[in-house]
Scaffold this motif. Structure first.
Motif, PDB file in Angstrom:
ATOM      1  N   TYR A  70       2.537  15.650   9.291  1.00  0.00           N
ATOM      2  CA  TYR A  70       3.280  14.871   8.607  1.00  0.00           C
ATOM      3  C   TYR A  70       2.487  13.697   7.913  1.00  0.00           C
ATOM      4  O   TYR A  70       1.715  12.996   8.502  1.00  0.00           O
ATOM      5  CB  TYR A  70       4.562  13.939   9.228  1.00  0.00           C
ATOM      6  N   THR A  71       2.989  13.682   6.598  1.00  0.00           N
ATOM      7  CA  THR A  71       2.142  12.291   5.784  1.00  0.00           C
ATOM      8  C   THR A  71       3.073  11.815   4.791  1.00  0.00           C
ATOM      9  O   THR A  71       4.037  12.591   4.340  1.00  0.00           O
ATOM     10  CB  THR A  71       0.855  12.774   5.024  1.00  0.00           C
ATOM     11  N   ASP A  72       3.002  10.329   4.608  1.00  0.00           N
ATOM     12  CA  ASP A  72       3.899   9.922   3.602  1.00  0.00           C
ATOM     13  C   ASP A  72       3.356  10.049   2.411  1.00  0.00           C
ATOM     14  O   ASP A  72       3.920   9.423   1.217  1.00  0.00           O
ATOM     15  CB  ASP A  72       4.210   8.489   3.949  1.00  0.00           C
ATOM     16  N   SER A  73       2.294  10.778   2.059  1.00  0.00           N
ATOM     17  CA  SER A  73       1.501  10.748   0.708  1.00  0.00           C
ATOM     18  C   SER A  73       1.912  12.028  -0.055  1.00  0.00           C
ATOM     19  O   SER A  73       1.268  13.153   0.350  1.00  0.00           O
ATOM     20  CB  SER A  73      -0.005  10.567   0.969  1.00  0.00           C
ATOM     21  N   MET A  74       2.567  12.009  -1.078  1.00  0.00           N
ATOM     22  CA  MET A  74       2.763  13.295  -2.015  1.00  0.00           C
ATOM     23  C   MET A  74       1.364  13.575  -2.543  1.00  0.00           C
ATOM     24  O   MET A  74       1.375  14.959  -2.869  1.00  0.00           O
ATOM     25  CB  MET A  74       3.782  12.967  -2.992  1.00  0.00           C
ATOM     26  N   THR A  75       0.659  12.757  -2.590  1.00  0.00           N
ATOM     27  CA  THR A  75      -0.647  13.320  -3.497  1.00  0.00           C
ATOM     28  C   THR A  75      -1.592  13.856  -2.294  1.00  0.00           C
ATOM     29  O   THR A  75      -2.114  14.952  -2.876  1.00  0.00           O
ATOM     30  CB  THR A  75      -1.464  11.887  -3.793  1.00  0.00           C
ATOM     31  N   ALA A  76      -1.516  13.313  -1.256  1.00  0.00           N
ATOM     32  CA  ALA A  76      -2.337  14.143   0.064  1.00  0.00           C
ATOM     33  C   ALA A  76      -1.884  15.682   0.078  1.00  0.00           C
ATOM     34  O   ALA A  76      -2.470  16.615   0.242  1.00  0.00           O
ATOM     35  CB  ALA A  76      -2.192  13.376   1.366  1.00  0.00           C
TER      36      ALA A  76
END
Length: 132
Positions: A70-76
């Motif tokens: 899980y990441t909160d970065s849409m870019t990542a």
């Protein structure tokens, strides 16, 4: 949707003052930090992306399950899916990450990278807690 109870949460942080970009990952079930790293003066997006890539490496090396990050970065997430960054910075860690993602494409297919919903679930467990 309920807050995830297991998997790996990643986060990146960039301090303008300290000119330092960092990333880390936490096991959501236990709260244990799995790894952390710093890469000098880069960008938040680079930190977020490298956190995801390092989590992928961690899953493969340690046979970690579930194979969910899980990441909160849409870019990542977008960079991970494309197996390349849109960054103009030429940091060696970025080049290595892109090569790794392409070389291990078949192995990576079974690893999911999902968006962490900060609004619904609060900050990711890997958050550095440095927002001003």
């Amino acid at each position: 949707m309920m807050r995830p109870q297991c998997g790996i949460a990643t986060d990146g942080a960039h301090s303008v003052k300290n000119r330092l970009t960092r990333f880390r990952a936490v096991d959501i079930a236990t709260g244990e930090e799995l790894f952390s790293g710093s890469i000098g003066n880069q960008t938040i997006n680079i930190g977020e992306f490298l956190g995801v890539v390092e989590a992928v490496k961690y899953i493969i090396a340690n046979h970690y399950t579930p194979r969910i990050i899980y990441t909160d970065s849409m870019t990542a997430i977008a960079w991970f899916q494309a197996k390349r960054t849109a960054s103009k910075k030429a940091h060696p860690a970025l080049k290595r990450a892109e090569i790794f993602l392409k070389a291990f494409a078949a192995e990576i297919e079974s690893i999911e990278v999902r968006h962490w919903d900060n609004d619904g679930w609060g900050e990711t467990p890997a958050d550095f807690g440095e927002k001003s």
